[in-house]
Enzyme design. Sequence first.
Site, PDB file in Angstrom:
ATOM      1  N   GLU A 151       0.847  -1.192   0.000  1.00 41.45           N
ATOM      2  CA  GLU A 151       0.000   0.000   0.000  1.00 41.45           C
ATOM      3  C   GLU A 151       0.880   1.239   0.000  1.00 41.45           C
ATOM      4  O   GLU A 151       1.772   1.381   0.837  1.00 41.45           O
ATOM      5  CB  GLU A 151      -0.920   0.058   1.218  1.00 41.45           C
ATOM      6  CG  GLU A 151      -1.805   1.298   1.129  1.00 41.45           C
ATOM      7  CD  GLU A 151      -2.757   1.493   2.306  1.00 41.45           C
ATOM      8  OE1 GLU A 151      -3.881   1.962   2.067  1.00 41.45           O
ATOM      9  OE2 GLU A 151      -2.369   1.175   3.443  1.00 41.45           O
TER      10      GLU A 151
ATOM     11  N   GLU B 241       4.808   4.932   3.642  1.00 38.01           N
ATOM     12  CA  GLU B 241       4.294   6.266   3.981  1.00 38.01           C
ATOM     13  C   GLU B 241       5.495   7.186   4.218  1.00 38.01           C
ATOM     14  O   GLU B 241       6.463   6.791   4.854  1.00 38.01           O
ATOM     15  CB  GLU B 241       3.402   6.155   5.230  1.00 38.01           C
ATOM     16  CG  GLU B 241       2.874   7.447   5.794  1.00 38.01           C
ATOM     17  CD  GLU B 241       2.136   8.315   4.777  1.00 38.01           C
ATOM     18  OE1 GLU B 241       1.137   7.883   4.196  1.00 38.01           O
ATOM     19  OE2 GLU B 241       2.607   9.449   4.546  1.00 38.01           O
TER      20      GLU B 241
ATOM     21  N   ASP C  57      -3.121  12.045  -2.548  1.00 40.54           N
ATOM     22  CA  ASP C  57      -3.292  13.505  -2.432  1.00 40.54           C
ATOM     23  C   ASP C  57      -3.787  14.065  -3.765  1.00 40.54           C
ATOM     24  O   ASP C  57      -3.203  13.789  -4.813  1.00 40.54           O
ATOM     25  CB  ASP C  57      -1.958  14.155  -2.057  1.00 40.54           C
ATOM     26  CG  ASP C  57      -1.526  13.727  -0.658  1.00 40.54           C
ATOM     27  OD1 ASP C  57      -2.319  13.858   0.280  1.00 40.54           O
ATOM     28  OD2 ASP C  57      -0.380  13.244  -0.517  1.00 40.54           O
TER      29      ASP C  57
ATOM     30  N   LYS D  75      -4.818  22.224  -7.821  1.00 44.72           N
ATOM     31  CA  LYS D  75      -4.518  23.282  -8.802  1.00 44.72           C
ATOM     32  C   LYS D  75      -3.917  22.674 -10.062  1.00 44.72           C
ATOM     33  O   LYS D  75      -3.078  21.774  -9.956  1.00 44.72           O
ATOM     34  CB  LYS D  75      -3.513  24.271  -8.211  1.00 44.72           C
ATOM     35  CG  LYS D  75      -4.086  25.062  -7.053  1.00 44.72           C
ATOM     36  CD  LYS D  75      -3.056  26.031  -6.519  1.00 44.72           C
ATOM     37  CE  LYS D  75      -3.619  26.741  -5.305  1.00 44.72           C
ATOM     38  NZ  LYS D  75      -2.611  27.372  -4.478  1.00 44.72           N
TER      39      LYS D  75
ATOM     40  N   ASP E  21     -11.759  10.296  -4.218  1.00 37.44           N
ATOM     41  CA  ASP E  21     -13.044  10.987  -4.065  1.00 37.44           C
ATOM     42  C   ASP E  21     -13.063  12.273  -4.878  1.00 37.44           C
ATOM     43  O   ASP E  21     -13.968  13.080  -4.714  1.00 37.44           O
ATOM     44  CB  ASP E  21     -13.317  11.294  -2.584  1.00 37.44           C
ATOM     45  CG  ASP E  21     -12.180  12.041  -1.916  1.00 37.44           C
ATOM     46  OD1 ASP E  21     -11.016  11.785  -2.271  1.00 37.44           O
ATOM     47  OD2 ASP E  21     -12.445  12.893  -1.043  1.00 37.44           O
TER      48      ASP E  21
HETATM   49  C1  LIG Z   1      -4.639  11.841   1.313  1.00 37.66           C
HETATM   50  S1  LIG Z   1      -3.638  10.784   2.241  1.00 37.66           S
HETATM   51  C2  LIG Z   1      -4.543   9.233   2.249  1.00 37.66           C
HETATM   52  C3  LIG Z   1      -4.121   8.295   3.329  1.00 37.66           C
HETATM   53  C4  LIG Z   1      -4.797   6.905   3.359  1.00 37.66           C
HETATM   54  N1  LIG Z   1      -4.562   6.153   2.141  1.00 37.66           N
HETATM   55  C5  LIG Z   1      -6.271   7.002   3.649  1.00 37.66           C
HETATM   56  O1  LIG Z   1      -7.069   6.662   2.780  1.00 37.66           O
HETATM   57  O2  LIG Z   1      -6.628   7.423   4.766  1.00 37.66           O
HETATM   58  C6  LIG Z   1      -2.306  10.441   1.118  1.00 37.66           C
HETATM   59  C7  LIG Z   1      -1.067   9.903   1.827  1.00 37.66           C
HETATM   60  O3  LIG Z   1      -0.087   9.552   0.849  1.00 37.66           O
HETATM   61  C8  LIG Z   1       1.204   9.859   1.363  1.00 37.66           C
HETATM   62  N2  LIG Z   1       2.117   9.948   0.202  1.00 37.66           N
HETATM   63  C9  LIG Z   1       2.055  10.844  -0.819  1.00 37.66           C
HETATM   64  N3  LIG Z   1       3.024  10.615  -1.718  1.00 37.66           N
HETATM   65  C10 LIG Z   1       3.723   9.518  -1.261  1.00 37.66           C
HETATM   66  C11 LIG Z   1       4.852   8.799  -1.762  1.00 37.66           C
HETATM   67  N4  LIG Z   1       5.454   9.154  -2.896  1.00 37.66           N
HETATM   68  N5  LIG Z   1       5.305   7.751  -1.050  1.00 37.66           N
HETATM   69  C12 LIG Z   1       4.702   7.394   0.122  1.00 37.66           C
HETATM   70  N6  LIG Z   1       3.625   8.038   0.653  1.00 37.66           N
HETATM   71  C13 LIG Z   1       3.143   9.086  -0.039  1.00 37.66           C
HETATM   72  C14 LIG Z   1       0.971  11.166   2.124  1.00 37.66           C
HETATM   73  O4  LIG Z   1       1.965  11.418   3.088  1.00 37.66           O
HETATM   74  C15 LIG Z   1      -0.408  10.912   2.758  1.00 37.66           C
HETATM   75  O5  LIG Z   1      -0.290  10.324   4.036  1.00 37.66           O
END
Ligand SMILES: C[S@@+](CC[C@H](N)C(=O)[O-])C[C@H]1O[C@@H](n2cnc3c(N)ncnc32)[C@H](O)[C@@H]1O
Length: 238
Positions: free
Chosen positions: A74, A99, A149, A153, A185
């Site tokens: 994941e 993460e 994420d 923009k 979403d």
């Molecule tokens: C919007 S959050 C969603 C978290 C989780 N999947 C959930 O549904 O609750 C996106 C997560 O992806 C992590 N993330 C973004 N780019 C990443 C990367 N290149 N490698 C590892 N984690 C990453 C961010 O730190 C953040 O915790």
Amino acid sequence: MTSSTDPAERPHRRIRSYVQRSSRLGPRLQGHWDRFAPTYLVPIEHEEASMSIASGAALDPSALFGRVAPLVLEIGSGRGEMIAHGAEQRPERDHLACEVYTPGVAGILGRVGRAELTNVRLVHADATALLEYVLPAGSLDELWVFFPDPWHKSRHHKRRLINDEFASLAARVLKPGGIWRIATDWPDYADQVDRVLTASQDFDGGRTDRFDLRPLTRFEQKAHAEGRGVADFAAVRR
Ligand SMILES: C[S@@+](CC[C@H](N)C(=O)[O-])C[C@H]1O[C@@H](n2cnc3c(N)ncnc32)[C@H](O)[C@@H]1O
């Protein structure tokens, strides 16, 4: 030599899908880290002062888990609700959570540690290198990317995790028949995922029913509260 103030935008550097935030931990999260990192955190070398994994690093999943079992990765595990739930429900599979956000990793450590899960390990790093060279080719049975994420923009769309290049990297690590699952979403990100999967020569699939193993995280709850639906995708590696 000129340089941008934003390190993610400097030339010759991969564009980052995340913002490097504070890694400070409060006492509760520090406690999780001290107690559970030795068991669950994968020791992996980073490039200096960054979350990128050092070039040449490699992981052998069977050595990591001490057994040969189907493997799930994941990316962006957040607070770890999904990885902990999946690992609990499917003890016959091994689960690697990746993460970048340090307090998130500490939260995941607390969650999987208190549940005494034996089929989870955590990588605290930018996931890109895992797909590119750290994991063996064809080593994954499932790849999960839930609520990446959104980078709303248009000038930030290039920072979205899921794009054509990411699909090629995903194809490297998934075995034939392996499944890439995605949920978002944000309708325009869902359209982007559609385009990426349609363009890829490596995957068959697209929008699908909600993955029934996925617990309701705060991202999905917020989406519902704001009247947005969630798009789920499943694509099979050819
Ligand atoms: C919007 S959050 C969603 C978290 C989780 N999947 C959930 O549904 O609750 C996106 C997560 O992806 C992590 N993330 C973004 N780019 C990443 C990367 N290149 N490698 C590892 N984690 C990453 C961010 O730190 C953040 O915790």
